[in-house]
Design an enzyme around this catalytic site. Sequence first.
Site, PDB file in Angstrom:
ATOM      1  N   TYR A   1      55.392  19.233  50.670  1.00  0.00           N
ATOM      2  CA  TYR A   1      56.350  19.940  49.818  1.00  0.00           C
ATOM      3  C   TYR A   1      56.192  21.440  49.952  1.00  0.00           C
ATOM      4  CZ  TYR A   1      52.812  21.233  46.309  1.00  0.00           C
ATOM      5  OH  TYR A   1      51.734  21.790  45.669  1.00  0.00           O
TER       6      TYR A   1
ATOM      7  N   LYS B   1      49.955  21.115  52.753  1.00  0.00           N
ATOM      8  CA  LYS B   1      50.605  21.117  51.428  1.00  0.00           C
ATOM      9  C   LYS B   1      51.206  19.735  51.178  1.00  0.00           C
ATOM     10  CE  LYS B   1      53.194  24.227  48.386  1.00  0.00           C
ATOM     11  NZ  LYS B   1      52.177  24.345  47.348  1.00  0.00           N
TER      12      LYS B   1
ATOM     13  N   GLU C   1      39.644  27.205  45.166  1.00  0.00           N
ATOM     14  CA  GLU C   1      40.906  27.817  44.730  1.00  0.00           C
ATOM     15  C   GLU C   1      41.288  27.224  43.384  1.00  0.00           C
ATOM     16  OE1 GLU C   1      44.278  26.606  47.206  1.00  0.00           O
ATOM     17  OE2 GLU C   1      43.255  24.727  47.654  1.00  0.00           O
TER      18      GLU C   1
ATOM     19  N   LEU D   1      44.524  25.851  50.339  1.00  0.00           N
ATOM     20  CA  LEU D   1      45.888  25.994  50.826  1.00  0.00           C
ATOM     21  C   LEU D   1      46.108  27.465  51.191  1.00  0.00           C
ATOM     22  CD1 LEU D   1      48.676  24.536  51.159  1.00  0.00           C
ATOM     23  CD2 LEU D   1      49.296  25.706  49.046  1.00  0.00           C
TER      24      LEU D   1
HETATM   25  N1  PDD Z   1      51.273  25.733  44.256  1.00  0.00           N
HETATM   26  N2  PDD Z   1      46.650  26.557  46.160  1.00  0.00           N
HETATM   27  C1  PDD Z   1      47.218  25.424  45.707  1.00  0.00           C
HETATM   28  C2  PDD Z   1      46.370  24.204  45.580  1.00  0.00           C
HETATM   29  C3  PDD Z   1      48.589  25.398  45.391  1.00  0.00           C
HETATM   30  O1  PDD Z   1      49.167  24.260  44.968  1.00  0.00           O
HETATM   31  C4  PDD Z   1      49.353  26.593  45.511  1.00  0.00           C
HETATM   32  C5  PDD Z   1      50.823  26.631  45.203  1.00  0.00           C
HETATM   33  C6  PDD Z   1      48.708  27.758  45.968  1.00  0.00           C
HETATM   34  C7  PDD Z   1      49.448  29.054  46.158  1.00  0.00           C
HETATM   35  O2  PDD Z   1      50.346  28.984  47.236  1.00  0.00           O
HETATM   36  P1  PDD Z   1      51.679  29.861  47.277  1.00  0.00           P
HETATM   37  O3  PDD Z   1      51.257  31.270  47.070  1.00  0.00           O
HETATM   38  O4  PDD Z   1      52.242  29.610  48.608  1.00  0.00           O
HETATM   39  O5  PDD Z   1      52.541  29.358  46.132  1.00  0.00           O
HETATM   40  C8  PDD Z   1      47.360  27.696  46.295  1.00  0.00           C
HETATM   41  C9  PDD Z   1      52.699  25.572  44.020  1.00  0.00           C
HETATM   42  C10 PDD Z   1      53.354  26.774  43.482  1.00  0.00           C
HETATM   43  C11 PDD Z   1      52.917  24.328  43.158  1.00  0.00           C
HETATM   44  O6  PDD Z   1      52.320  23.318  43.497  1.00  0.00           O
HETATM   45  O7  PDD Z   1      53.693  24.377  42.208  1.00  0.00           O
END
Ligand code: PDD
Length: 287
Positions: free
Chosen positions: A33, A148, A181, A206
């Site tokens: 996703y 992801k 994270e 991620l």
């Molecule tokens: N989450 N780490 C994890 C485990 C994440 O699920 C996310 C993002 C990030 C940050 O990635 P980015 O900057 O590309 O959003 C780091 C999304 C927003 C979610 O699952 O809703």
Amino acid sequence: MSRVAYVDGRYLRHDKASIHIEDRGYQFADGVYEVLAVVGGALVDVADHLKRLDRSLAALAIAWPVSERVLPLLMREVVRRNGVTEGMLYLQISRGVARREHAFPARAAPTLVMTARAVPPARRAALVATGVKVVSLPDIRWSRCDIKSVALLPNVLAKQKAKEAGAYEAWMLEPNGTVTEGASSNAWIVDAQGSVITRPLGNDILGGVTRLRVVDLAREAQIKVIERPFTIAEAKAAREAFVTSTTAFVAPVVEIDGVAIGDGRPGAVARKLAALYERHAGVPLGA
Ligand code: PDD
């Protein structure tokens, strides 16, 4: 305006949209996703999200459901049909529908689902103004967190623990106490010299698109970026801490496990990076 979902080439009423019960995303979490921010009606950092999507799909050997050139056009159409000017686009691709067997089906067309929703920009502004609380807990995920994937059960459990503790985010720890994270964000601290520290890219986190941009924005602003693991003890003693994600952009962390970070208020470096990221994303000044 009523909500519309995109499901495999069709635009359906959101409350009526569905997929088959033998979709492998539903049965095995066999899918990937992306979440993109919408600012002023435009998608933020589309190219970076598509690049990461390509990487996730390739890692799981799932084919693109539509071409990489066409997908952004469909994404924009979903945003438009939902009348979203400030909000989020969610996109999910699973391996498709097939009789339930663990190994890949010989023939399955990937399922593409997209939804969009409005999110008041004030919600994000409030995070920057007040800062957020974090709790720490063991990282119980698998060894390919760089993909992801929609298999988010450990993240769901971590976020629930955070919510129950009155916190915004959960920072996940390796047995040696280093922070990997957040459950849905990347983790950062600021040291006594004002340098920002975040874990290097690898299979254990991620590669956040926001993280990537904030690294660039910090360097352009002459803020030193150090990519190395840090421990939860170091974080609690840090001058500042913050998280980055598509939903929060840059949110200062003011408390970890009940311990105040710095003076317990959003730090100057985090606030500066939040402002720089907002400008990058196209948020009007003062909004
Ligand atoms: N989450 N780490 C994890 C485990 C994440 O699920 C996310 C993002 C990030 C940050 O990635 P980015 O900057 O590309 O959003 C780091 C999304 C927003 C979610 O699952 O809703």
